[in-house]
Write a protein that holds these residues in place. Structure first.
Motif, mmCIF file in Angstrom:
data_model
loop_
_atom_site.group_PDB
_atom_site.id
_atom_site.type_symbol
_atom_site.label_atom_id
_atom_site.label_comp_id
_atom_site.label_asym_id
_atom_site.label_seq_id
_atom_site.Cartn_x
_atom_site.Cartn_y
_atom_site.Cartn_z
ATOM 1 N N LEU A 301 0.806 -1.220 0.000
ATOM 2 C CA LEU A 301 0.000 0.000 0.000
ATOM 3 C C LEU A 301 0.841 1.273 0.000
ATOM 4 C CD1 LEU A 301 -2.675 -1.193 2.588
ATOM 5 C CD2 LEU A 301 -3.053 -0.895 0.131
ATOM 6 N N GLN A 302 2.076 1.181 -0.484
ATOM 7 C CA GLN A 302 2.958 2.342 -0.517
ATOM 8 C C GLN A 302 3.093 2.919 -1.917
ATOM 9 O OE1 GLN A 302 4.500 3.812 2.376
ATOM 10 N NE2 GLN A 302 2.847 2.513 3.155
ATOM 11 N N ALA A 303 2.167 2.593 -2.801
ATOM 12 C CA ALA A 303 2.176 3.134 -4.164
ATOM 13 C C ALA A 303 0.754 3.176 -4.694
ATOM 14 C CB ALA A 303 3.057 2.284 -5.078
ATOM 15 N N THR A 354 -0.832 -9.468 13.428
ATOM 16 C CA THR A 354 0.091 -9.064 14.484
ATOM 17 C C THR A 354 1.129 -8.080 13.971
ATOM 18 O OG1 THR A 354 -0.211 -11.197 15.582
ATOM 19 C CG2 THR A 354 1.733 -9.912 16.197
ATOM 20 N N ALA A 355 1.657 -8.339 12.773
ATOM 21 C CA ALA A 355 2.674 -7.447 12.215
ATOM 22 C C ALA A 355 2.119 -6.048 12.000
ATOM 23 C CB ALA A 355 3.214 -8.016 10.905
ATOM 24 N N ALA A 356 0.906 -5.956 11.462
ATOM 25 C CA ALA A 356 0.309 -4.646 11.218
ATOM 26 C C ALA A 356 -0.016 -3.944 12.530
ATOM 27 C CB ALA A 356 -0.943 -4.787 10.366
ATOM 28 N N ALA A 357 -0.635 -4.651 13.462
ATOM 29 C CA ALA A 357 -1.027 -4.033 14.728
ATOM 30 C C ALA A 357 0.194 -3.586 15.522
ATOM 31 C CB ALA A 357 -1.867 -5.013 15.546
ATOM 32 N N ARG A 358 1.198 -4.440 15.585
ATOM 33 C CA ARG A 358 2.405 -4.086 16.338
ATOM 34 C C ARG A 358 3.166 -2.964 15.645
ATOM 35 N NH1 ARG A 358 5.891 -9.145 17.699
ATOM 36 N NH2 ARG A 358 4.060 -9.487 19.019
ATOM 37 N N GLY A 359 3.196 -2.991 14.320
ATOM 38 C CA GLY A 359 3.913 -1.951 13.594
ATOM 39 C C GLY A 359 3.335 -0.576 13.859
ATOM 40 N N TYR A 360 2.003 -0.470 13.961
ATOM 41 C CA TYR A 360 1.380 0.832 14.144
ATOM 42 C C TYR A 360 1.351 1.278 15.598
ATOM 43 C CZ TYR A 360 0.289 0.416 9.253
ATOM 44 O OH TYR A 360 0.416 0.279 7.891
ATOM 45 N N ASP A 361 1.886 0.448 16.504
ATOM 46 C CA ASP A 361 2.176 0.924 17.856
ATOM 47 C C ASP A 361 3.426 1.791 17.870
ATOM 48 O OD1 ASP A 361 0.019 -0.122 19.171
ATOM 49 O OD2 ASP A 361 1.022 -1.988 19.732
ATOM 50 N N ASN A 362 4.245 1.656 16.826
ATOM 51 C CA ASN A 362 5.444 2.481 16.687
ATOM 52 C C ASN A 362 5.022 3.855 16.169
ATOM 53 O OD1 ASN A 362 7.684 3.703 15.005
ATOM 54 N ND2 ASN A 362 8.816 2.013 15.936
ATOM 55 N N LEU A 363 5.345 4.912 16.915
ATOM 56 C CA LEU A 363 4.852 6.245 16.592
ATOM 57 C C LEU A 363 5.351 6.720 15.232
ATOM 58 C CD1 LEU A 363 3.163 8.607 17.602
ATOM 59 C CD2 LEU A 363 5.198 9.464 18.796
ATOM 60 N N ARG A 368 4.098 8.057 9.614
ATOM 61 C CA ARG A 368 4.480 8.013 8.203
ATOM 62 C C ARG A 368 3.435 7.292 7.359
ATOM 63 N NH1 ARG A 368 10.301 5.855 7.299
ATOM 64 N NH2 ARG A 368 9.886 6.729 5.214
ATOM 65 N N HIS A 369 2.899 6.195 7.869
ATOM 66 C CA HIS A 369 1.921 5.449 7.085
ATOM 67 C C HIS A 369 0.583 6.177 7.005
ATOM 68 C CE1 HIS A 369 3.725 1.177 6.602
ATOM 69 N NE2 HIS A 369 4.658 2.109 6.542
ATOM 70 N N GLN A 370 0.208 6.898 8.048
ATOM 71 C CA GLN A 370 -1.004 7.709 7.943
ATOM 72 C C GLN A 370 -0.882 8.699 6.788
ATOM 73 O OE1 GLN A 370 -1.160 9.282 11.964
ATOM 74 N NE2 GLN A 370 -3.077 8.221 12.352
ATOM 75 N N ALA A 380 -6.236 7.837 5.685
ATOM 76 C CA ALA A 380 -5.256 7.670 6.760
ATOM 77 C C ALA A 380 -5.723 6.639 7.779
ATOM 78 C CB ALA A 380 -5.019 9.015 7.449
ATOM 79 N N GLU A 381 -7.041 6.423 7.883
ATOM 80 C CA GLU A 381 -7.598 5.491 8.868
ATOM 81 C C GLU A 381 -7.184 4.042 8.636
ATOM 82 O OE1 GLU A 381 -10.282 9.056 8.630
ATOM 83 O OE2 GLU A 381 -9.274 7.747 7.205
ATOM 84 N N LEU A 382 -6.570 3.763 7.500
ATOM 85 C CA LEU A 382 -6.116 2.392 7.241
ATOM 86 C C LEU A 382 -5.142 1.884 8.301
ATOM 87 C CD1 LEU A 382 -5.664 2.260 3.351
ATOM 88 C CD2 LEU A 382 -7.133 0.782 4.747
ATOM 89 N N VAL A 383 -4.440 2.786 8.969
ATOM 90 C CA VAL A 383 -3.522 2.314 10.012
ATOM 91 C C VAL A 383 -4.273 1.582 11.120
ATOM 92 C CG1 VAL A 383 -1.771 4.078 9.569
ATOM 93 C CG2 VAL A 383 -3.558 4.519 11.262
ATOM 94 N N ASP A 384 -5.521 1.962 11.365
ATOM 95 C CA ASP A 384 -6.324 1.274 12.383
ATOM 96 C C ASP A 384 -7.174 0.159 11.790
ATOM 97 O OD1 ASP A 384 -5.466 2.899 14.566
ATOM 98 O OD2 ASP A 384 -6.805 4.491 13.868
ATOM 99 N N GLU A 385 -7.503 0.267 10.521
ATOM 100 C CA GLU A 385 -8.378 -0.718 9.885
ATOM 101 C C GLU A 385 -7.622 -1.924 9.327
ATOM 102 O OE1 GLU A 385 -11.457 2.754 8.244
ATOM 103 O OE2 GLU A 385 -10.058 1.744 6.896
ATOM 104 N N LEU A 386 -6.355 -1.725 8.966
ATOM 105 C CA LEU A 386 -5.624 -2.742 8.221
ATOM 106 C C LEU A 386 -5.492 -4.077 8.959
ATOM 107 C CD1 LEU A 386 -4.235 -3.258 5.541
ATOM 108 C CD2 LEU A 386 -2.114 -2.361 6.521
ATOM 109 N N PRO A 387 -5.164 -4.106 10.252
ATOM 110 C CA PRO A 387 -5.034 -5.422 10.905
ATOM 111 C C PRO A 387 -6.274 -6.292 10.757
ATOM 112 C CG PRO A 387 -4.093 -3.710 12.296
ATOM 113 C CD PRO A 387 -4.783 -3.008 11.160
ATOM 114 N N ASP A 388 -7.460 -5.723 11.004
ATOM 115 C CA ASP A 388 -8.685 -6.521 10.890
ATOM 116 C C ASP A 388 -9.013 -6.858 9.443
ATOM 117 O OD1 ASP A 388 -9.284 -6.792 13.611
ATOM 118 O OD2 ASP A 388 -10.221 -4.822 13.689
ATOM 119 N N LEU A 389 -8.702 -5.959 8.515
ATOM 120 C CA LEU A 389 -8.934 -6.256 7.100
ATOM 121 C C LEU A 389 -8.074 -7.438 6.652
ATOM 122 C CD1 LEU A 389 -9.035 -2.642 5.597
ATOM 123 C CD2 LEU A 389 -10.959 -4.241 5.819
#
Length: 423
Positions: A301-303, A354-363, A368-370, A380-389
Motif C-alpha cells: 500500500l505504498q504506491a 500481528t505485524a500490522a497491529a504491532r507496527g502501528y504501535d510504533n509512533l 508516516r503510514h497515515q 489515513a484510517e487504514l492504520v487502524d483498519e488494516l489489521p482486521d482487514l
C-alpha cells in the motif's frame, strides 16, 4: 482522528494519542519518481536531499541539528508516488518542527553550490547502494523496466547520471514550485498533543504560505500483459545467480480486498521456513538457495495503481532458470486449485494481523503510514483498519490471488553474476 484543509490547500491529519510518550510529524508531498518527466530522472530523490540544504531562516543541514537539539530524530525518503519528511520529538518541540517544515515549503534555498554538492552525494549513494554492491537495487531499480512499458512506471528511480548532471537551478526551482506546493502535501501529526493548540500552530506557520497550482498526477495505467516478458541483468559483485519475478497487482483502492489477499499470500509462500515456496524451492527441490516475496517494492500500500507483487530467488549456478520458474508455477497452481488449508491460513492471518497491529504501535511508523495512506488512497484510517482487514482475508481470496500470478502475465529478470564469482 481529525482532518482539516487550510485555505492554501494543505491537508492536515491530526491523530491525538494521549498515552504516547512523544509526537510524530510528517509532511508527505505527492511527488515521487513516477512524477518525473523524461530527461529529469532522479529529480524526486535529488529533492529529498536538497530540502535539507537550507531555507529563509535555516542554513544547510541545520534542520537535523535543530531536531537533534530538541531531543528528536528526523529523516526523509523517496518512493514511487510520494516523498516524505518526518520527525519524532518531545511534544514541547513540536512547534519548532512545524516551523522548520513550513519554512522549507515556503522558501527553499537553492544555490549552485548546494546543487553541486547534493549531486555528488546522490551519485555516491547510488554507487554505494547499487553499482558497487552485490544485488544492489535488485529488483526495484531494474525489474520495472521488464514488467512495465511507460516511462513513469519503468524507469530507475535513482535516475540516470546524465539527467542529473544536466540539472540547472532553474530546473530545480521549477520542480519545487510545481510539486512542493501546500496543495500537493499532507501534514500528519500523531501522538501526545492538544488538537486545538496544534491546529493554531499549523495555521500560524503553514497558513501564511501562498497557494500554488497543484499538478495533475501522471497516467500510470497500462494495458494488461499478453505474454511473459524476460530480460537479463548483469551483476559484477553477486556470488550466485538470481531471478526476480514481477506481477501487476489489483488496484489498492478499487480492489482493496483482492490487493490485501496478496499480502497474506506472500506470507503463505515465503513467510518462514515452512512456508510453501521456501519449503519447496529451498528444502525439498534444492533449486534455490533463498526465496522471498513481497507486495510493493517499498512495502504494501505504498504506491498508487499499478503496484507490483515480486518474488526474488537466488539459486545455484547449475540450476536452470526454467527449473526455478517451473517449481514456482507448480506451487502457485496447487494453491490456486485447492487454496490454503485452515491451519495454514490461520497462521498467515495471525502473522499479518500481528505485524500490522504491532507496527502501528510504533509512533514513527504510524505517522508516516497515515500520511502515505492519505496521499495515495485518501484514507489515513487504514492504520487502524488494516489489521482486521488482513485477518478477514479468506481461503478463496488467497486462491484467486495465487491464480492471478500467471506465467503469461509477468516479468522475469535473470541476474547473472560475474564469471569469477562462480568459481
Amino acid at each position: 482522528m481529525r482532518r482539516l484543509t487550510l485555505d492554501n490547500g494543505l491537508r492536515v491529519v491530526l491523530d491525538p494519542r494521549p498515552m504516547a510518550p512523544a509526537v510524530g510529524m510528517a509532511v508527505h508531498y505527492a511527488v515521487g519518481f513516477r512524477n518525473e518527466p523524461e530527461g529529469r530522472s532522479g529529480f524526486a530523490h535529488l529533492f529529498e536531499h536538497l530540502m535539507f540544504q537550507g531555507s529563509q531562516n535555516t542554513g544547510p543541514s541545520e534542520h537535523f541539528r535543530h531536531v537533534q537539539a530538541a531531543g528528536g530524530t528526523s529523516g526523509a525518503s523517496t518512493h514511487q508516488d510520494y516523498t516524505d519528511f518526518y520527525q519524532v520529538c518531545p511534544t514541547s518541540a513540536l512547534e519548532r518542527m512545524l516551523f522548520l517544515e513550513a519554512d522549507r515549503m515556503a522558501s527553499l534555498r537553492l544555490t549552485q553550490r548546494n546543487l553541486r554538492t547534493q549531486l555528488s552525494v546522490v551519485k555516491e549513494e547510488v554507487r554505494a547502494n547499487v553499482t558497487n554492491r552485490a544485488y544492489g537495487g535488485f529488483p526495484w531499480t531494474v525489474l520495472p523496466a521488464v514488467l512495465y512499458g511507460t516511462f513513469p512506471n519503468a524507469h530507475n528511480g535513482y535516475g540516470h547520471f546524465g539527467d542529473l548532471d544536466g540539472a540547472t537551478l532553474d530546473d530545480c526551482a521549477a520542480f519545487h514550485a510545481q510539486h512542493y506546493a501546500p496543495g500537493n502535501a499532507v501534514l500528519t501529526v500523531s501522538g501526545s498533543f492538544a488538537p486545538d493548540r496544534v491546529t493554531d500552530m499549523i495555521q500560524r506557520h503553514f497558513g501564511r504560505i501562498p497557494a500554488r497550482p497543484v499538478p495533475s498526477q501522471p497516467q500510470l495505467c497500462e494495458p494488461p500483459l499478453t505474454g511473459e516478458r524476460r530480460d537479463t541483468h548483469h551483476d559484477l559483485h553477486a556470488a550466485l545467480p538470481a531471478v526476480a519475478l514481477g506481477y501487476r497487482m489489483p488496484d489498492p483502492v478499487t480492489q482493496r480486498a483482492d490487493y490485501l489477499a496478496h499480502i497474506v499470500l506472500s506470507l503463505l509462500l515465503t513467510g518462514g521456513e515452512n512456508a510453501r515456496l521456501t519449503r519447496r524451492l529451498v528444502r525439498e527441490r534444492g533449486v534455490a538457495a533463498s526465496v522471498r516475496t513481497g507486495c510493493g517494492f517499498f512495502g504494501p500500500l505504498q504506491a498508487r495503481n499499478p503496484d507490483t507483487f515480486h518474488l526474488v530467488a537466488a539459486h545455484p549456478p547449475h540450476t536452470a532458470l526454467d527449473d526455478v520458474l517451473g517449481e514456482t508455477d507448480a506451487e502457485l497452481a496447487d494453491l490456486a486449485a485447492t487454496g490454503p488449508d485452515e491451519p495454514e491460513l490461520a497462521r498467515a492471518s495471525a502473522r499479518s494481523f500481528t505485524a500490522a497491529a504491532r507496527g502501528y504501535d510504533n509512533l514513527l511508523v504510524r505517522t508516516r503510514h497515515q500520511g502515505a495512506f492519505e496521499v495515495l488512497h485518501g484514507r489515513a484510517e487504514l492504520v487502524d483498519e488494516l489489521p482486521d482487514l488482513l485477518r478477514a482475508v479468506d481461503a478463496g481470496q488467497v486462491a484467486r490471488a495465487a491464480g492471478g500470478l500467471a506465467a503469461d502475465a509477468r516479468g522475469v529478470l535473470a541476474l547473472t553474476p560475474a564469471v569469477g564469482a562462480l568459481r
